[in-house]
Scaffold this active site. Structure first.
Site, PDB file in Angstrom:
ATOM      1  N   SER A 293      94.378   5.357 -14.291  1.00 54.10           N
ATOM      2  CA  SER A 293      93.160   4.550 -14.249  1.00 54.10           C
ATOM      3  C   SER A 293      92.065   5.152 -15.130  1.00 54.10           C
ATOM      4  O   SER A 293      91.114   4.465 -15.491  1.00 54.10           O
ATOM      5  CB  SER A 293      92.650   4.407 -12.810  1.00 54.10           C
ATOM      6  OG  SER A 293      92.278   5.668 -12.298  1.00 54.10           O
TER       7      SER A 293
ATOM      8  N   HIS B 213     102.482   0.929 -18.150  1.00 59.70           N
ATOM      9  CA  HIS B 213     101.463   1.198 -17.130  1.00 59.70           C
ATOM     10  C   HIS B 213     100.084   0.872 -17.685  1.00 59.70           C
ATOM     11  O   HIS B 213      99.615   1.521 -18.603  1.00 59.70           O
ATOM     12  CB  HIS B 213     101.531   2.668 -16.708  1.00 59.70           C
ATOM     13  CG  HIS B 213     100.982   2.940 -15.341  1.00 59.70           C
ATOM     14  ND1 HIS B 213      99.737   2.505 -14.936  1.00 59.70           N
ATOM     15  CD2 HIS B 213     101.519   3.584 -14.275  1.00 59.70           C
ATOM     16  CE1 HIS B 213      99.553   2.888 -13.678  1.00 59.70           C
ATOM     17  NE2 HIS B 213     100.609   3.532 -13.250  1.00 59.70           N
TER      18      HIS B 213
ATOM     19  N   TYR C  35      97.600  -3.683 -11.758  1.00 62.05           N
ATOM     20  CA  TYR C  35      98.836  -2.901 -11.924  1.00 62.05           C
ATOM     21  C   TYR C  35     100.071  -3.768 -11.667  1.00 62.05           C
ATOM     22  O   TYR C  35     101.007  -3.802 -12.463  1.00 62.05           O
ATOM     23  CB  TYR C  35      98.862  -1.709 -10.953  1.00 62.05           C
ATOM     24  CG  TYR C  35      98.060  -0.496 -11.365  1.00 62.05           C
ATOM     25  CD1 TYR C  35      97.052  -0.570 -12.331  1.00 62.05           C
ATOM     26  CD2 TYR C  35      98.288   0.748 -10.772  1.00 62.05           C
ATOM     27  CE1 TYR C  35      96.311   0.553 -12.688  1.00 62.05           C
ATOM     28  CE2 TYR C  35      97.555   1.876 -11.131  1.00 62.05           C
ATOM     29  CZ  TYR C  35      96.566   1.779 -12.076  1.00 62.05           C
ATOM     30  OH  TYR C  35      95.844   2.893 -12.424  1.00 62.05           O
TER      31      TYR C  35
ATOM     32  N   HIS D 166     105.659   0.748  -9.848  1.00 59.71           N
ATOM     33  CA  HIS D 166     105.270  -0.005  -8.643  1.00 59.71           C
ATOM     34  C   HIS D 166     106.383  -0.969  -8.262  1.00 59.71           C
ATOM     35  O   HIS D 166     106.155  -2.155  -8.003  1.00 59.71           O
ATOM     36  CB  HIS D 166     103.942  -0.743  -8.876  1.00 59.71           C
ATOM     37  CG  HIS D 166     102.965   0.079  -9.686  1.00 59.71           C
ATOM     38  ND1 HIS D 166     102.633  -0.217 -10.970  1.00 59.71           N
ATOM     39  CD2 HIS D 166     102.327   1.232  -9.390  1.00 59.71           C
ATOM     40  CE1 HIS D 166     101.803   0.698 -11.446  1.00 59.71           C
ATOM     41  NE2 HIS D 166     101.595   1.595 -10.501  1.00 59.71           N
TER      42      HIS D 166
ATOM     43  N   GLU E 134     104.156   8.160  -7.147  1.00 59.18           N
ATOM     44  CA  GLU E 134     102.788   8.036  -7.681  1.00 59.18           C
ATOM     45  C   GLU E 134     101.777   8.693  -6.756  1.00 59.18           C
ATOM     46  O   GLU E 134     100.618   8.259  -6.695  1.00 59.18           O
ATOM     47  CB  GLU E 134     102.402   6.575  -7.966  1.00 59.18           C
ATOM     48  CG  GLU E 134     101.274   6.486  -8.999  1.00 59.18           C
ATOM     49  CD  GLU E 134     100.879   5.073  -9.428  1.00 59.18           C
ATOM     50  OE1 GLU E 134     101.415   4.108  -8.865  1.00 59.18           O
ATOM     51  OE2 GLU E 134     100.062   4.947 -10.353  1.00 59.18           O
TER      52      GLU E 134
ATOM     53  N   ARG F  41      96.226   6.595  -0.557  1.00 58.38           N
ATOM     54  CA  ARG F  41      96.309   8.004  -0.161  1.00 58.38           C
ATOM     55  C   ARG F  41      96.355   8.198   1.340  1.00 58.38           C
ATOM     56  O   ARG F  41      96.457   9.322   1.816  1.00 58.38           O
ATOM     57  CB  ARG F  41      95.114   8.759  -0.738  1.00 58.38           C
ATOM     58  CG  ARG F  41      95.052   8.654  -2.238  1.00 58.38           C
ATOM     59  CD  ARG F  41      93.941   9.485  -2.839  1.00 58.38           C
ATOM     60  NE  ARG F  41      93.969   9.308  -4.291  1.00 58.38           N
ATOM     61  CZ  ARG F  41      93.395  10.124  -5.160  1.00 58.38           C
ATOM     62  NH1 ARG F  41      92.732  11.174  -4.739  1.00 58.38           N
ATOM     63  NH2 ARG F  41      93.477   9.889  -6.453  1.00 58.38           N
TER      64      ARG F  41
END
Lengths: 341, 341
Positions: free
Chosen positions: B73, B178, B194, B223, B284, B290
Site C-alpha cells: 500500500s 499486486h 486489491y 488474495h 500476507e 491484523r
C-alpha cells in the site's frame, strides 16, 4: 414457488438494438436522432422473444416468477446525455412492463434509471415513480458506476445518492446494485467489471453508516456478492479493524446476495458462509454465461441445480426460493397475494 | 519446510514513513525534497522490526521462509514522477534486501518497480536487474494499475508491458500482480481495490493470448485470486463463450493463486476448485487484517491453520507449502539449495 429475482431482457427483438444504434449514432448528429415513436415492437414479437427463451427455460427448470429488468449491459449510461439515457430507460422499462402484462403469472418488472454520469440523482426519480406507480415495478437496478468503468461517481454511501434512497424507502423497494457495460479496456464487462462492482459496493457500505441513515434501505448484491462471500473472513476482519459492528449487525439487515454463481462449489460456499435469510434465488439467465458446462452437462446458469444439491433443508431452500424474495421485495409479495385472491 | 510467498515489510521503522512523507511534501516543493542519504536506519532497528513481528509470528506458526517485498500500500506509484518513484523503490528494495541479509534463513526479497503512471515499462528494468543481480530478488511485484484506482494503463495483455515480461522470462522470475493504495474514493484499498485487481488481472489474461507469446511467464494472483475461484464456473463458461481453451490449458501453466483467504470456507473452496499445483502458501501477514477472529480465537491471517484443516493429504500440503513455490520461483529454489550445500 420459485422466484428468480435476477432476470434481464437479453432476448428483446432485434428492432430494439437497431433503434438504440440509431440513437447512439444520433448523439453526435442530432439530425439522425430517432424518435421513440419510431420503435415499433408488437406484442407477438415480445411474446415470442420470451416464450422461446426465458419462459421455455423457466418451465424446464421449474421456476415460477422472474423479476425482470432491462438488459444490464445495454443500459450503458455513459453514452450520451441525460436526454439520451432518459429516452432509452423509458423505452426499456416500457418493454419489461409489457412483458409483465403478457406473462402476468411469470414476470414482474424492475426498472433501470436514466443515470447519466454527473447528473443529480433526483433527476432519476420521475422514471422510478412512473415505473412503480404505472408499471407495477417492484425494484430498481442501481448502477454504482454510471461512467462504465471509470468510477468517478461518489461511493454509494455519499449523500449524492440520497434522493434515490429516499424514494426507495418511501416505496419500500430494494435496489439491485448492478453496473452496465465497461468502456474501460482494463475491465471485461461480465468477467471483471460486474464482480468488481459487487465487491466495491459491499465495501462502500461496510466503511459507512449508510444504513443508520436509512434503516429500511435494502440492496441486493448480484453475482453471489462478487468476491465477498469467498473473502467473508477478510471482510469480518476489516470491519473489526474499522471498529464497525459485526457484519451481521452492521449490514445483513440491509444487504442480500443472489445465487448467480455458476458452479456447485461456489453455491456451497455461499450457503455455508452467508445466513440463509440473506440469500435470494436467481440465475440471470439468459445472460453472461449461456453455454453448457462440460463438467456437468447442464447449463452453467441453471442455478437451481446447485441449490438443490447444496446442504440445505427444505425449509431453508424455501426461504432462498421464495420467502426471502417476498420479504425483500414487498411489492412482489403484494402482487403475488393479489393474484391469489 | 513452509514457504510464505507473500510478505510485505509493513513493520519498517518509523523513519521510513517520515522520509516518505518528506518526499511527498517535496513533490510540489523541490527545495524540501529530501535526499535518499538522509534516511538512516541501522541494522539493529531493522532486526528489531522483524524479530518482534514477522519473525515472532513465523516461529509461532511454524513458517520457515518468507518472500519479502516492500509494503504494497506504500508503493503508491501515482505519487510524483518517475524520479520520485524510482528513488522510493530503490530505498524500499534496499531495505528488504538488508532484511534478507540479516535473516538469511528466513527472508528472501522480491522487488517493487518504479511504475510511475504513463512511463515506458522499459524504464523499470534497471531496478529489476539490480534487484535480481545484486540483491538476490526472486520475484517482482507488478502493479497492473499504477494510477491507484483509475485504471488508465493498458491491460496486462498489451504489448505495453512486454519489456518487463521479456526480462522476467530471461531471469525466470514470476510476478505477483499486486496493486497499491487506492486514491479513488470508490475503492477501499484492501477491501475492494486489491480484490478487484486480482479478478481484473485474471480476466485480462483469460481474454488474451499473452501466454502464447510468453509460454514461461508466470503470474501469482494474490488474495486467493480475488473473486476468481468462487466464480470458477463463470470463468470456465466465459472462456468457452470466447472460444478459448479450457482454463487449465489456457492459463494454469502460467497463473497461480496464493492462500491469503482469511477463513476456513474460503480456503476449502480454493482447495476444491483450483488444482493443487496452482496454489501457493501465503499469509500476507502482518497486513490488511491484523486482528483475531472472534469465531476461532486465532489471527485471521494465520492461514496455515486453514490449510491444515482443509481436505488435503500430506503430499498435497507439501506442494502448497513448498514444492510449488520452488517450481514457480526457481531462484528461490536455487537459493535454498545453495544454503543446503
Amino acid at each position: 414457488m420459485i422466484i428468480d429475482i435476477h432476470g434481464h431482457y437479453t432476448t428483446a427483438p432485434k428492432a430494439l438494438e437497431v433503434w438504440r444504434n440509431r440513437q447512439i449514432a444520433g448523439i453526435g448528429n442530432p439530425a439522425q436522432m430517432p424518435r421513440a415513436s419510431e420503435l415499433r415492437i408488437g406484442d407477438d414479437e415480445l411474446r415470442e422473444s420470451i416464450e422461446a427463451n426465458q419462459m421455455r427455460l423457466m418451465r424446464e427448470r421449474g421456476l415460477d416468477m422472474t423479476v425482470f429488468s432491462p438488459r444490464a449491459s445495454f443500459m450503458a449510461h455513459h453514452l450520451g446525455d441525460f436526454q439520451v439515457s432518459s429516452t432509452w430507460a423509458a423505452i426499456c422499462n416500457e418493454l419489461c412492463y409489457r412483458v409483465s402484462r403478457l406473462f402476468p403469472d411469470h414476470f414482474i418488472p424492475a426498472a433501470m434509471l436514466p443515470q447519466s454520469p454527473g447528473v443529480d440523482p433526483a433527476t432519476w426519480v420521475p422514471e422510478l415513480v412512473k415505473c412503480v406507480n404505472e408499471y407495477g415495478n417492484v425494484a430498481i437496478n442501481l448502477n454504482p458506476d454510471p461512467s462504465g468503468g471509470h468510477w468517478n461517481s461518489p461511493p454509494l454511501s455519499d449523500r449524492h445518492w440520497y434522493p434515490i434512497y429516499e424514494k426507495m424507502v418511501e416505496y419500500d423497494i430494494p435496489a439491485m446494485i448492478h453496473v452496465s457495460t465497461s468502456c474501460n479496456p482494463c475491465f471485461h464487462t461480465t468477467g471483471a467489471h460486474y464482480l468488481n462492482a459487487d465487491t466495491t459496493a459491499f465495501m462502500q457500505c461496510l466503511t459507512s453508516d449508510l444504513f443508520s441513515d436509512f434503516p429500511t434501505l435494502r440492496f441486493v448484491i448480484p453475482h453471489g456478492g462478487g468476491a465477498v462471500p469467498y473473502h467473508w473472513g477478510r471482510f469480518r476482519g476489516l470491519a473489526q479493524e474499522l471498529k464497525k459492528p459485526l457484519l451481521k449487525d452492521h449490514l445483513l439487515d440491509n444487504i442480500f446476495f443472489d445465487t448467480c454463481v455458476y458452479h456447485q462449489p461456489g453455491i456451497d460456499l455461499l450457503a455455508r458462509v452467508i445466513p440463509v435469510d440473506n440469500i435470494l434465488f436467481a440465475s440471470e439467465m439468459i445472460g453472461a454465461v449461456r453455454g453448457i458446462d462440460p463438467e456437468t452437462g447442464h447449463y452453467f446458469d441453471d442455478t437451481r441445480r446447485y441449490i438443490e444439491a447444496a446442504h440445505l433443508d427444505p425449509e431453508q431452500r424455501h426461504r432462498i426460493y421464495e420467502a426471502n424474495a417476498r420479504r425483500v421485495y414487498p411489492r412482489l409479495d403484494a402482487a403475488l397475494k393479489a393474484k391469489d385472491r
